[in-house]
Design a protein around this motif. Structure first.
Motif, mmCIF file in Angstrom:
data_model
loop_
_atom_site.group_PDB
_atom_site.id
_atom_site.type_symbol
_atom_site.label_atom_id
_atom_site.label_comp_id
_atom_site.label_asym_id
_atom_site.label_seq_id
_atom_site.Cartn_x
_atom_site.Cartn_y
_atom_site.Cartn_z
ATOM 1 N N GLN A 1 0.845 -1.190 0.000
ATOM 2 C CA GLN A 1 0.000 0.000 0.000
ATOM 3 C C GLN A 1 0.884 1.244 0.000
ATOM 4 O OE1 GLN A 1 -2.609 0.274 3.360
ATOM 5 N NE2 GLN A 1 -3.558 2.179 2.674
ATOM 6 N N VAL A 2 0.614 2.123 -0.951
ATOM 7 C CA VAL A 2 1.410 3.345 -1.055
ATOM 8 C C VAL A 2 1.040 4.303 0.061
ATOM 9 C CG1 VAL A 2 1.806 5.400 -2.451
ATOM 10 C CG2 VAL A 2 1.703 3.152 -3.543
ATOM 11 N N GLN A 3 2.059 4.860 0.688
ATOM 12 C CA GLN A 3 1.854 5.881 1.707
ATOM 13 C C GLN A 3 2.801 7.040 1.476
ATOM 14 O OE1 GLN A 3 2.043 3.949 5.662
ATOM 15 N NE2 GLN A 3 -0.066 4.647 5.890
ATOM 16 N N LEU A 4 2.275 8.235 1.622
ATOM 17 C CA LEU A 4 3.056 9.465 1.585
ATOM 18 C C LEU A 4 2.780 10.194 2.887
ATOM 19 C CD1 LEU A 4 2.221 10.497 -2.081
ATOM 20 C CD2 LEU A 4 4.404 9.609 -1.275
ATOM 21 N N VAL A 5 3.834 10.423 3.662
ATOM 22 C CA VAL A 5 3.665 11.046 4.974
ATOM 23 C C VAL A 5 4.507 12.312 5.028
ATOM 24 C CG1 VAL A 5 3.872 10.760 7.450
ATOM 25 C CG2 VAL A 5 3.243 8.799 6.020
ATOM 26 N N GLU A 6 3.824 13.438 5.036
ATOM 27 C CA GLU A 6 4.490 14.740 5.086
ATOM 28 C C GLU A 6 4.665 15.197 6.542
ATOM 29 O OE1 GLU A 6 1.852 14.505 1.389
ATOM 30 O OE2 GLU A 6 1.570 14.164 3.524
ATOM 31 N N SER A 7 5.746 15.903 6.802
ATOM 32 C CA SER A 7 6.003 16.421 8.141
ATOM 33 C C SER A 7 6.900 17.647 8.042
ATOM 34 C CB SER A 7 6.662 15.348 9.009
ATOM 35 O OG SER A 7 7.916 14.972 8.464
ATOM 36 N N GLY A 8 7.049 18.333 9.164
ATOM 37 C CA GLY A 8 7.960 19.468 9.233
ATOM 38 C C GLY A 8 7.311 20.829 9.200
ATOM 39 N N GLY A 9 6.011 20.869 9.042
ATOM 40 C CA GLY A 9 5.316 22.151 9.011
ATOM 41 C C GLY A 9 5.247 22.780 10.390
ATOM 42 N N GLY A 10 4.708 23.999 10.424
ATOM 43 C CA GLY A 10 4.568 24.698 11.689
ATOM 44 C C GLY A 10 4.262 26.156 11.483
ATOM 45 N N GLY A 16 11.129 33.739 7.835
ATOM 46 C CA GLY A 16 11.686 32.552 8.454
ATOM 47 C C GLY A 16 11.828 31.388 7.488
ATOM 48 N N SER A 17 12.274 30.255 8.032
ATOM 49 C CA SER A 17 12.539 29.061 7.219
ATOM 50 C C SER A 17 11.915 27.823 7.854
ATOM 51 C CB SER A 17 14.049 28.843 7.084
ATOM 52 O OG SER A 17 14.673 29.924 6.437
ATOM 53 N N LEU A 18 11.605 26.877 7.001
ATOM 54 C CA LEU A 18 11.152 25.552 7.417
ATOM 55 C C LEU A 18 11.695 24.532 6.428
ATOM 56 C CD1 LEU A 18 7.373 26.024 8.355
ATOM 57 C CD2 LEU A 18 9.213 25.422 9.927
ATOM 58 N N ARG A 19 11.840 23.314 6.913
ATOM 59 C CA ARG A 19 12.215 22.211 6.034
ATOM 60 C C ARG A 19 11.167 21.119 6.156
ATOM 61 N NH1 ARG A 19 16.904 17.631 6.460
ATOM 62 N NH2 ARG A 19 17.427 17.449 4.246
ATOM 63 N N LEU A 20 10.499 20.854 5.053
ATOM 64 C CA LEU A 20 9.476 19.819 5.014
ATOM 65 C C LEU A 20 10.082 18.504 4.542
ATOM 66 C CD1 LEU A 20 6.525 21.754 3.345
ATOM 67 C CD2 LEU A 20 7.237 21.726 5.745
ATOM 68 N N SER A 21 9.505 17.420 5.030
ATOM 69 C CA SER A 21 9.917 16.078 4.606
ATOM 70 C C SER A 21 8.698 15.301 4.145
ATOM 71 C CB SER A 21 10.585 15.328 5.761
ATOM 72 O OG SER A 21 11.746 15.986 6.203
ATOM 73 N N CYS A 22 8.928 14.395 3.220
ATOM 74 C CA CYS A 22 7.877 13.503 2.737
ATOM 75 C C CYS A 22 8.466 12.101 2.671
ATOM 76 C CB CYS A 22 7.385 13.942 1.371
ATOM 77 S SG CYS A 22 6.345 12.721 0.528
ATOM 78 N N ALA A 23 7.984 11.229 3.507
ATOM 79 C CA ALA A 23 8.451 9.849 3.529
ATOM 80 C C ALA A 23 7.516 8.986 2.691
ATOM 81 C CB ALA A 23 8.510 9.333 4.950
ATOM 82 N N SER A 71 14.673 18.643 -2.857
ATOM 83 C CA SER A 71 15.736 17.643 -2.924
ATOM 84 C C SER A 71 15.167 16.295 -2.511
ATOM 85 C CB SER A 71 16.917 18.030 -2.033
ATOM 86 O OG SER A 71 16.520 18.099 -0.675
ATOM 87 N N ARG A 72 15.946 15.253 -2.740
ATOM 88 C CA ARG A 72 15.484 13.914 -2.374
ATOM 89 C C ARG A 72 16.660 13.077 -1.910
ATOM 90 N NH1 ARG A 72 12.709 11.715 -7.606
ATOM 91 N NH2 ARG A 72 12.509 9.787 -6.398
ATOM 92 N N ASP A 73 16.352 12.114 -1.058
ATOM 93 C CA ASP A 73 17.324 11.121 -0.619
ATOM 94 C C ASP A 73 16.693 9.765 -0.896
ATOM 95 O OD1 ASP A 73 18.977 9.333 0.682
ATOM 96 O OD2 ASP A 73 19.364 10.673 2.356
ATOM 97 N N ASN A 74 17.060 9.164 -2.010
ATOM 98 C CA ASN A 74 16.441 7.896 -2.397
ATOM 99 C C ASN A 74 16.790 6.771 -1.423
ATOM 100 O OD1 ASN A 74 15.135 8.980 -4.646
ATOM 101 N ND2 ASN A 74 16.857 8.544 -6.008
ATOM 102 N N ALA A 75 17.928 6.857 -0.786
ATOM 103 C CA ALA A 75 18.305 5.828 0.191
ATOM 104 C C ALA A 75 17.375 5.848 1.402
ATOM 105 C CB ALA A 75 19.747 6.038 0.637
ATOM 106 N N LYS A 76 16.822 7.023 1.688
ATOM 107 C CA LYS A 76 15.911 7.161 2.818
ATOM 108 C C LYS A 76 14.455 7.241 2.388
ATOM 109 C CE LYS A 76 19.252 9.512 5.799
ATOM 110 N NZ LYS A 76 19.544 10.724 6.608
ATOM 111 N N ASN A 77 14.214 7.119 1.083
ATOM 112 C CA ASN A 77 12.842 7.232 0.553
ATOM 113 C C ASN A 77 12.167 8.519 1.030
ATOM 114 O OD1 ASN A 77 13.218 4.784 -0.642
ATOM 115 N ND2 ASN A 77 11.728 3.666 0.599
ATOM 116 N N THR A 78 12.903 9.603 0.966
ATOM 117 C CA THR A 78 12.393 10.865 1.497
ATOM 118 C C THR A 78 12.625 12.009 0.524
ATOM 119 O OG1 THR A 78 12.815 10.128 3.758
ATOM 120 C CG2 THR A 78 12.469 12.474 3.433
ATOM 121 N N LEU A 79 11.592 12.817 0.379
ATOM 122 C CA LEU A 79 11.628 14.041 -0.419
ATOM 123 C C LEU A 79 11.623 15.224 0.547
ATOM 124 C CD1 LEU A 79 11.255 15.206 -3.407
ATOM 125 C CD2 LEU A 79 8.825 15.368 -2.805
#
Length: 119
Positions: A1-10, A16-23, A71-79
Protein backbone atom coordinates in the motif's frame (compact mmCIF):
# COMPACT_ATOMS: atom_id res chain seq x y z
CA UNK A 1 0.00 0.00 0.00
CA UNK A 2 1.41 3.35 -1.06
CA UNK A 3 1.85 5.88 1.71
CA UNK A 4 3.06 9.46 1.58
CA UNK A 5 3.67 11.05 4.97
CA UNK A 6 4.49 14.74 5.09
CA UNK A 7 6.00 16.42 8.14
CA UNK A 8 7.96 19.47 9.23
CA UNK A 9 5.32 22.15 9.01
CA UNK A 10 4.57 24.70 11.69
CA UNK A 11 4.10 28.34 12.55
CA UNK A 12 6.87 30.67 11.41
CA UNK A 13 7.28 34.42 11.15
CA UNK A 14 7.64 36.13 7.78
CA UNK A 15 11.19 35.78 6.56
CA UNK A 16 11.69 32.55 8.45
CA UNK A 17 12.54 29.06 7.22
CA UNK A 18 11.15 25.55 7.42
CA UNK A 19 12.22 22.21 6.03
CA UNK A 20 9.48 19.82 5.01
CA UNK A 21 9.92 16.08 4.61
CA UNK A 22 7.88 13.50 2.74
CA UNK A 23 8.45 9.85 3.53
CA UNK A 24 7.28 7.43 0.86
CA UNK A 25 6.56 3.73 1.21
CA UNK A 26 4.85 0.96 -0.71
CA UNK A 27 6.46 1.84 -4.03
CA UNK A 28 9.96 2.03 -5.52
CA UNK A 29 10.68 5.60 -4.45
CA UNK A 30 13.75 6.08 -6.63
CA UNK A 31 11.84 5.32 -9.83
CA UNK A 32 9.37 8.19 -9.62
CA UNK A 33 9.54 11.86 -10.43
CA UNK A 34 8.26 13.65 -7.33
CA UNK A 35 6.73 17.02 -6.62
CA UNK A 36 5.52 19.23 -3.82
CA UNK A 37 2.07 20.79 -3.95
CA UNK A 38 0.17 23.11 -1.64
CA UNK A 39 -3.40 24.10 -0.93
CA UNK A 40 -4.30 27.35 0.75
CA UNK A 41 -7.68 27.87 2.43
CA UNK A 42 -10.38 28.39 -0.16
CA UNK A 43 -8.04 27.74 -3.06
CA UNK A 44 -7.29 24.83 -5.33
CA UNK A 45 -4.23 22.70 -4.80
CA UNK A 46 -1.27 23.97 -6.83
CA UNK A 47 2.07 22.59 -7.90
CA UNK A 48 5.09 24.07 -6.11
CA UNK A 49 8.24 22.24 -7.16
CA UNK A 50 9.36 19.09 -8.96
CA UNK A 51 12.40 16.84 -9.08
CA UNK A 52 13.00 13.97 -11.51
CA UNK A 53 14.28 10.53 -10.64
CA UNK A 54 17.73 11.23 -11.95
CA UNK A 55 19.72 14.30 -12.76
CA UNK A 56 19.76 17.66 -11.08
CA UNK A 57 17.09 19.56 -12.99
CA UNK A 58 14.71 21.12 -10.53
CA UNK A 59 11.58 22.96 -11.51
CA UNK A 60 9.79 25.58 -9.44
CA UNK A 61 6.63 27.58 -9.62
CA UNK A 62 7.41 31.27 -10.19
CA UNK A 63 6.07 32.26 -6.79
CA UNK A 64 8.67 30.16 -4.92
CA UNK A 65 11.64 30.27 -7.26
CA UNK A 66 14.74 31.53 -5.49
CA UNK A 67 13.26 30.85 -2.05
CA UNK A 68 12.46 27.10 -2.01
CA UNK A 69 14.74 24.15 -2.78
CA UNK A 70 13.51 20.65 -3.52
CA UNK A 71 15.74 17.64 -2.92
CA UNK A 72 15.48 13.91 -2.37
CA UNK A 73 17.32 11.12 -0.62
CA UNK A 74 16.44 7.90 -2.40
CA UNK A 75 18.31 5.83 0.19
CA UNK A 76 15.91 7.16 2.82
CA UNK A 77 12.84 7.23 0.55
CA UNK A 78 12.39 10.86 1.50
CA UNK A 79 11.63 14.04 -0.42
CA UNK A 80 12.47 17.44 1.08
CA UNK A 81 11.45 21.04 0.60
CA UNK A 82 13.66 23.71 2.12
CA UNK A 83 11.65 26.89 2.38
CA UNK A 84 13.43 30.18 3.05
CA UNK A 85 12.22 33.78 3.22
CA UNK A 86 8.69 32.60 3.86
CA UNK A 87 5.81 34.95 3.16
CA UNK A 88 2.26 35.02 4.56
CA UNK A 89 1.00 33.93 1.14
CA UNK A 90 2.97 30.69 1.55
CA UNK A 91 0.48 29.65 4.24
CA UNK A 92 -1.05 26.37 3.10
CA UNK A 93 -1.13 22.63 3.62
CA UNK A 94 1.81 21.12 1.76
CA UNK A 95 1.67 17.72 0.09
CA UNK A 96 3.99 15.52 -1.94
CA UNK A 97 3.09 13.20 -4.78
CA UNK A 98 4.32 11.74 -8.02
CA UNK A 99 3.09 13.75 -10.99
CA UNK A 100 1.46 12.02 -13.93
CA UNK A 101 1.96 13.19 -17.52
CA UNK A 102 0.18 15.14 -18.89
CA UNK A 103 -1.66 15.96 -15.68
CA UNK A 104 -2.72 14.61 -12.34
CA UNK A 105 -0.87 12.55 -9.79
CA UNK A 106 -0.13 8.87 -9.42
CA UNK A 107 -0.95 8.26 -5.77
CA UNK A 108 -3.62 9.15 -3.23
CA UNK A 109 -2.88 12.23 -1.22
CA UNK A 110 -1.37 12.02 2.23
CA UNK A 111 -2.53 14.12 5.16
CA UNK A 112 -0.19 16.98 4.30
CA UNK A 113 1.64 19.27 6.69
CA UNK A 114 0.38 22.70 7.69
CA UNK A 115 2.63 25.70 7.14
CA UNK A 116 1.48 28.97 8.67
CA UNK A 117 3.46 32.16 8.08
CA UNK A 118 2.34 34.90 10.41
CA UNK A 119 3.73 37.51 12.75
Amino acid sequence: QVQLVESGGGLVQPGGSLRLSCAGSGFTFSMYDLSWYRQAPGKEREWVAGLPTVGSIRNYAPFVKGRFTISRDNAKNTLYLQMNNLKPEDTAVYYCNAPRVPSGTRFSWGQGTQVTVSS
